[in-house]
Design an enzyme around this catalytic site. Structure first.
Site, mmCIF file in Angstrom:
data_model
loop_
_atom_site.group_PDB
_atom_site.id
_atom_site.type_symbol
_atom_site.label_atom_id
_atom_site.label_comp_id
_atom_site.label_asym_id
_atom_site.label_seq_id
_atom_site.Cartn_x
_atom_site.Cartn_y
_atom_site.Cartn_z
ATOM 1 N N LYS A 285 0.896 -1.210 0.003
ATOM 2 C CA LYS A 285 -0.006 -0.092 0.384
ATOM 3 C C LYS A 285 0.828 1.104 0.047
ATOM 4 O O LYS A 285 1.853 1.199 0.501
ATOM 5 C CB LYS A 285 -0.751 -0.021 1.395
ATOM 6 C CG LYS A 285 -2.071 -0.826 1.440
ATOM 7 C CD LYS A 285 -2.837 -0.809 2.539
ATOM 8 C CE LYS A 285 -4.002 -1.993 2.758
ATOM 9 N NZ LYS A 285 -5.005 -1.522 1.717
ATOM 10 N N ARG A 360 -10.224 -11.451 2.268
ATOM 11 C CA ARG A 360 -11.317 -12.670 1.683
ATOM 12 C C ARG A 360 -10.489 -14.098 1.872
ATOM 13 O O ARG A 360 -11.044 -15.139 1.979
ATOM 14 C CB ARG A 360 -11.712 -12.354 0.385
ATOM 15 C CG ARG A 360 -10.626 -12.243 -0.755
ATOM 16 C CD ARG A 360 -10.959 -11.392 -2.066
ATOM 17 N NE ARG A 360 -11.216 -9.966 -1.714
ATOM 18 C CZ ARG A 360 -11.545 -9.044 -2.743
ATOM 19 N NH1 ARG A 360 -12.042 -9.589 -3.819
ATOM 20 N NH2 ARG A 360 -11.843 -7.798 -2.384
HETATM 21 N N1 BES Z 1 -7.799 -3.715 4.378
HETATM 22 C C1 BES Z 1 -8.331 -3.423 3.178
HETATM 23 C C2 BES Z 1 -9.820 -2.609 3.017
HETATM 24 C C3 BES Z 1 -9.573 -1.137 3.848
HETATM 25 C C4 BES Z 1 -9.475 -0.190 2.907
HETATM 26 C C5 BES Z 1 -10.225 -1.179 4.983
HETATM 27 C C6 BES Z 1 -9.835 1.188 3.613
HETATM 28 C C7 BES Z 1 -10.232 0.203 5.746
HETATM 29 C C8 BES Z 1 -10.150 1.155 4.990
HETATM 30 C C9 BES Z 1 -8.368 -4.615 2.359
HETATM 31 O O1 BES Z 1 -7.524 -5.687 2.755
HETATM 32 C C10 BES Z 1 -7.972 -4.046 0.849
HETATM 33 O O2 BES Z 1 -6.885 -3.462 0.860
HETATM 34 N N2 BES Z 1 -8.572 -4.318 0.024
HETATM 35 C C11 BES Z 1 -8.578 -4.047 -1.266
HETATM 36 C C12 BES Z 1 -9.057 -4.857 -2.379
HETATM 37 C C13 BES Z 1 -8.700 -4.829 -3.649
HETATM 38 C C14 BES Z 1 -6.948 -4.988 -3.774
HETATM 39 C C15 BES Z 1 -9.121 -6.052 -4.608
HETATM 40 C C16 BES Z 1 -9.033 -2.456 -1.633
HETATM 41 O O3 BES Z 1 -10.395 -2.399 -1.230
HETATM 42 O O4 BES Z 1 -8.547 -1.676 -2.359
HETATM 43 ZN ZN ZN Z 2 -5.634 -5.416 2.110
#
Ligand code: BES
Ligand code: ZN
Ligand code: ZN
Length: 509
Positions: A285, A360
């Protein structure tokens, strides 16, 4: 070679669950007169209504300073001796619901933030069921006064010591019983907030396992903690895959609550996402503000632990089995790579197209384990997708499900607790976005409807068991103090899950 010695990030004395270990018990008394020794007294009045004569304050005096009595409006009257007086607006009679009362109680607790012993008189406002009244006032006051101060010695926060609720004597027993429920609900939420606010290096998956065992002892739960070797034996390739890039071991924590008596009870399974820190893994990230709070990526697991700690005290009639899937998501040299294929419990294979879609992966093992127990329903809660935050903002979580009656039960609990959720469609036409050339499914959908494709992924692992999924990525934290929400982790879902367990019925009947 130069030695750096052992650098300890965390002091020996650190307790990761400060609010549970600190002596800040709140006693709730109900009477027909305020006892002496209060630091602040709140009088709740509707627009244009008179205050009790004992305050010596005519209504027009309040009007002169612009007080109109809208819900949550406060006017603090300093006193040179005795308790300070806080006049709190109740809003118009037709709007005096339990949710508004929670906001009103929170506004009072905030206006009296320097005071430790509070009393509140509702007068003739909020003619609700007395149990609901007691519960709601306790929740509003206790939750609004929460603060995470464990790592801030300079904090001047004043802990709440007691709360008295002034009601007519004939209502006292009912209000007291409700207040006790509210106190248990608030304590459960406080635990969830503490866990999610704790910095990631202070709370590893193994630490959470240890805490769960302690909590289980205190709160009448059977707790089993599964380490890496156990998870290998169970075939939990999702959790193990996400953990592969980390120096910290994963843990699966199973908590079981059995209701009193030997009558057959409905059985609810809960699953919580426990990513102790989500760096994104190899799909790292960026260090932007949206990602500062990834220590809270275990807020789903925190809500489930919090909820579980309340069931015994509330004599919940439902049997509840909970699975928490705990690890951090790190990009170490042994991390899972894009294109890797994981074997999930139960035999499904998943191609990893993005290591940041890790939630997931860990949830899928748990959903299979939960369905193996043949519960009447599974409800999972996870900070799963940024798309849920984009779609619904920070005040409403998304709910999906394969059974409308179950989703409806969750929505009813959401309304009762004012933890807002909104149903989004499990649109099966997007399922093809998850197709993989090399495995049964891939962990990433397309550009749009990210919360739905994540839910469709989870749907693959529940079989025919009625299932609802709460995506709380948006509601896990608050930027500001706002009514009974406090800045930082919100503990979202804790009260909703408790209410759901208390009122749960088999959705297929
Ligand atoms: N933990 C994150 C989701 C999240 C984002 C929680 C902002 C709280 C605040 C999750 O693991 C994630 O990174 N999801 C990705 C999925 C994508 C790569 C398909 C997302 O939502 O961008
Ligand atoms: Zn994530
Ligand atoms: Zn995550």
């Amino acid at each position: 070679m130069m030695s750096f010695g052992t650098y300890k990030l965390i002091p020996e004395s650190f307790s990761p669950i400060p609010s549970q270990s600190a002596e800040n018990a709140v006693g709730i008394l109900v009477g027909n007169d305020f006892s002496v020794g209060l630091d602040a007294v709140g009088f709740v009045v509707g627009p244009g209504e008179d205050l009790p004569d004992s305050t010596g304050l005519p209504t027009d005096a309040l009007a002169r300073v612009g007080f109109t009595g809208t819900a949550g409006e406060t006017c603090v009257l300093p006193q040179s001796s005795g308790p300070i007086i806080v006049v709190v607006g109740a809003g118009p009679r037709e709007d005096q619901t339990a949710s508004v009362l929670r906001d009103v109680a929170a506004a009072f607790a905030r206006a009296a933030r320097r005071q430790a012993r509070l009393g509140i008189a509702l007068g003739t406002c909020f003619e609700l069921d007395p149990r609901v009244l007691g519960q709601t006032v306790a929740e509003g006051v206790l939750l609004a006064r929460y603060r995470y101060v464990e790592l801030k010695p300079s904090s001047t926060h004043v802990d709440l010591v007691s709360l008295d609720i002034l009601v007519a004597p004939d209502l006292a027993d009912e209000v007291r019983a409700g207040a006790r429920t509210g106190e248990i609900m608030a304590r459960a939420t406080t635990l969830a907030r503490d866990l999610a606010n704790t910095p990631p290096s202070h709370l590893t998956a193994a630490d959470l396992g240890g805490i769960a065992i302690e909590l289980g002892r205190a709160d009448g739960l059977q707790v089993d903690v599964f380490d890496k070797q156990n998870l290998i034996e169970l075939g939990c390739g999702g959790l193990l895959g996400v953990n592969a890039g980390s120096r910290e071991e994963p843990r699966m924590i199973k908590l079981v609550y059995t209701p009193p008596g030997d009558q057959p009870a409905p059985h609810l399974a809960l699953v919580g996402k426990g990513i102790m820190y989500d760096s994104g893994g190899i799909s790292l990230k960026p260090s932007d503000p949206m990602h500062f709070s990834m220590k809270m990526d275990m807020a789903g697991a925190a809500a489930v632990v919090g909820a579980m700690t309340a069931l015994h005290a509330l004599e919940c009639p439902t049997a509840v089995t909970a699975f928490l899937m705990c690890t951090d998501n790190m990009p170490g040299g042994s991390a899972m790579k894009l294109g890797d294929v994981l074997n999930i419990r139960g035999g499904m294979t998943v191609e990893v197209k993005n290591t940041d879609a890790e939630g997931r992966l860990v949830m899928s093992d748990a959903l299979v384990l939960a369905s193996e127990e043949s519960p009447d329903a599974i409800v999972d809660i996870a900070t799963l997708t940024g798309a849920a935050l984009m779609a619904l903002g920070t005040h409403t979580a998304a709910v999906f499900g394969n059974n409308q009656a179950l989703v409806d039960q969750a929505v009813r609990s959401s309304r009762a607790t004012d933890e807002s959720i909104w149903q989004l469609p499990l649109e099966h036409r997007y399922r093809q976005q998850l197709n993989s050339e090399v495995a049964d499914i891939s962990n990433m959908g397309g550009k749009y409807a990210g919360s739905t494709t994540a839910a469709l992924f989870l749907n693959e692992f529940v079989g025919d068991t009625p299932w609802a999924h709460l995506d709380m990525a948006g509601t896990m934290q608050s930027d500001t103090d706002d009514s009974w929400l406090t800045q930082g982790a919100t503990g979202f879902g804790t009260r909703l899950l408790i209410d759901l367990a208390l009122n749960f019925t088999d959705p297929t009947r």
